[in-house]
Design a protein around this motif. Structure first.
Motif, PDB file in Angstrom:
ATOM      1  N   ARG A   1       0.773  -1.165  -0.051  1.00 32.78           N
ATOM      2  CA  ARG A   1      -0.003   0.042  -0.071  1.00 32.78           C
ATOM      3  C   ARG A   1       0.837   1.167  -0.161  1.00 32.78           C
ATOM      4  N   GLU A   2       0.415   2.193  -0.848  1.00 27.26           N
ATOM      5  CA  GLU A   2       1.085   3.601  -0.876  1.00 27.26           C
ATOM      6  C   GLU A   2       0.223   4.524   0.252  1.00 27.26           C
ATOM      7  N   LEU A   3       1.060   4.986   1.064  1.00 30.63           N
ATOM      8  CA  LEU A   3       0.415   5.979   1.964  1.00 30.63           C
ATOM      9  C   LEU A   3       0.873   7.447   1.936  1.00 30.63           C
ATOM     10  N   ILE A   4       0.063   8.357   2.460  1.00 35.12           N
ATOM     11  CA  ILE A   4       0.448   9.680   2.825  1.00 35.12           C
ATOM     12  C   ILE A   4       0.071   9.877   4.214  1.00 35.12           C
ATOM     13  N   LEU A   5       1.033  10.403   4.843  1.00 34.12           N
ATOM     14  CA  LEU A   5       0.825  10.773   6.360  1.00 34.12           C
ATOM     15  C   LEU A   5       1.290  12.093   6.548  1.00 34.12           C
ATOM     16  N   GLY A   6       0.151  12.964   6.436  1.00 31.82           N
ATOM     17  CA  GLY A   6       0.514  14.681   6.147  1.00 31.82           C
ATOM     18  C   GLY A   6       1.303  14.736   5.043  1.00 31.82           C
ATOM     19  N   ASP A   7       2.554  15.183   5.036  1.00 34.89           N
ATOM     20  CA  ASP A   7       3.348  15.249   3.845  1.00 34.89           C
ATOM     21  C   ASP A   7       4.424  14.112   3.619  1.00 34.89           C
ATOM     22  N   ILE A   8       4.128  13.217   4.150  1.00 34.27           N
ATOM     23  CA  ILE A   8       5.129  12.334   4.327  1.00 34.27           C
ATOM     24  C   ILE A   8       4.859  10.943   3.224  1.00 34.27           C
ATOM     25  N   PRO A   9       5.442  10.776   2.269  1.00 35.55           N
ATOM     26  CA  PRO A   9       4.925   9.707   1.389  1.00 35.55           C
ATOM     27  C   PRO A   9       5.468   8.306   2.205  1.00 35.55           C
ATOM     28  N   GLY A  10       4.810   7.098   2.024  1.00 34.49           N
ATOM     29  CA  GLY A  10       5.393   5.793   2.589  1.00 34.49           C
ATOM     30  C   GLY A  10       4.818   4.747   1.819  1.00 34.49           C
ATOM     31  N   THR A  11       5.424   3.801   1.958  1.00 32.86           N
ATOM     32  CA  THR A  11       4.947   2.273   1.402  1.00 32.86           C
ATOM     33  C   THR A  11       4.790   1.307   2.781  1.00 32.86           C
ATOM     34  N   LEU A  12       3.534   0.389   2.918  1.00 30.63           N
ATOM     35  CA  LEU A  12       3.477  -0.314   3.757  1.00 30.63           C
ATOM     36  C   LEU A  12       3.279  -1.690   3.027  1.00 30.63           C
ATOM     37  N   TRP A  13       4.044  -2.740   3.443  1.00 33.15           N
ATOM     38  CA  TRP A  13       3.764  -3.982   3.018  1.00 33.15           C
ATOM     39  C   TRP A  13       3.390  -4.828   4.162  1.00 33.15           C
ATOM     40  N   THR A  14       2.514  -5.822   3.907  1.00 33.56           N
ATOM     41  CA  THR A  14       1.893  -6.715   5.000  1.00 33.56           C
ATOM     42  C   THR A  14       1.715  -8.095   4.379  1.00 33.56           C
TER      43      THR A  14
END
Length: 246
Positions: free
Chosen positions: A16-29
């Motif tokens: 999953r590609e995520l946005i936390l405020g202005d922080i782009p992230g990726t989460l693999w589960t």
């Protein structure tokens, strides 16, 4: 936290590609019905979270039963940079090509780590609210950032570091505050990271349980089997599995 895209791979890992405020992230589960431990995974030298070597490590680790997260923190990856940051980055690259020194490192990497640590802590706050993540938390990757994060973040229970001799002064001083179990990977022939400085830093860590794996080869030559050894390390410390030898 907003999910901008989701993809399920053939091995069951959900990316999953995520946005936390202005922080782009990726989460693999992983494909698991139970909450799983979380590993924060940061690439060396502020390379982006989409860097192929990091993605390969992340997917392999997620398939082994962990949630894995990576972000483009302050000044890292494709994150937007100020003009001053762009100039500092260019000076850093020129300095590293001419021959790395403490002055070069302090002027760029020190502020980069100081800015990235709060972004990673914000990410951790958000991820631990997800029902599929149950903790505990591990860290894997960039040594300088890992020291800065482990020294102030009590939720990190174990860490795997890619050793480098050129670590900013603040992080070298903070190494004695790092007391969690450590697995440190050292490339014996890494021309850009003096071996003795890396060994001295390993000695400085305050951990009573720390392991050093040294392999022949240059900076990007870490053998793939070290990823599997790293997963066994996290199994011991995040899952409590595996007896000790006496």
């Amino acid at each position: 936290m907003h999910v901008t895209s989701e993809q399920r791979h053939d091995d069951g890992v959900v990316e999953r590609e995520l946005i936390l405020g202005d922080i782009p992230g990726t989460l693999w589960t992983p494909a698991s019905a139970e909450p799983v431990p979380l590993i924060l995974m940061a690439h060396n030298n502020a390379l982006p979270k989409c860097e192929p070597r990091l993605v390969a490590r992340a997917r392999h680790t997620a398939a082994a039963g962990y949630a894995v997260a990576s972000i483009d923190a302050f000044g890292c990856g494709d994150r937007s940079r100020t003009e001053a940051q762009q100039l500092a980055r260019a000076e850093f690259r020129r300095g590293m090509q001419a021959g790395p020194t403490d002055d070069v490192l302090e002027s760029y990497t020190g502020p980069l780590v100081a800015g990235a640590v709060p972004d990673w802590r914000t990410t951790l706050d958000a991820l631990l609210t997800l029902p599929e993540i149950g903790g505990p938390v591990g860290y894997s990757g960039w040594l300088a950032l890992g020291i800065g994060l482990a020294a102030v973040e009590p939720r990190i229970a174990a860490a795997g570091f890619f050793a480098g001799g050129y670590v900013p002064r603040t992080q070298r001083e903070a190494a004695r505050q790092v007391t969690i179990p450590l697995l440190v990977l050292l490339q014996w022939d890494d021309a850009g990271n003096p071996r003795q400085r890396a060994l001295d830093l390993f000695d400085a860590f305050g951990s009573t349980e720390k392991t050093l794996h040294a392999n022949l080869g240059g900076h990007v030559g870490t053998p793939w089997f070290e990823l599997e050894d790293g997963e066994r390390f996290f199994d011991r410390h995040l899952r409590g599995s595996g007896p000790s030898l006496h």
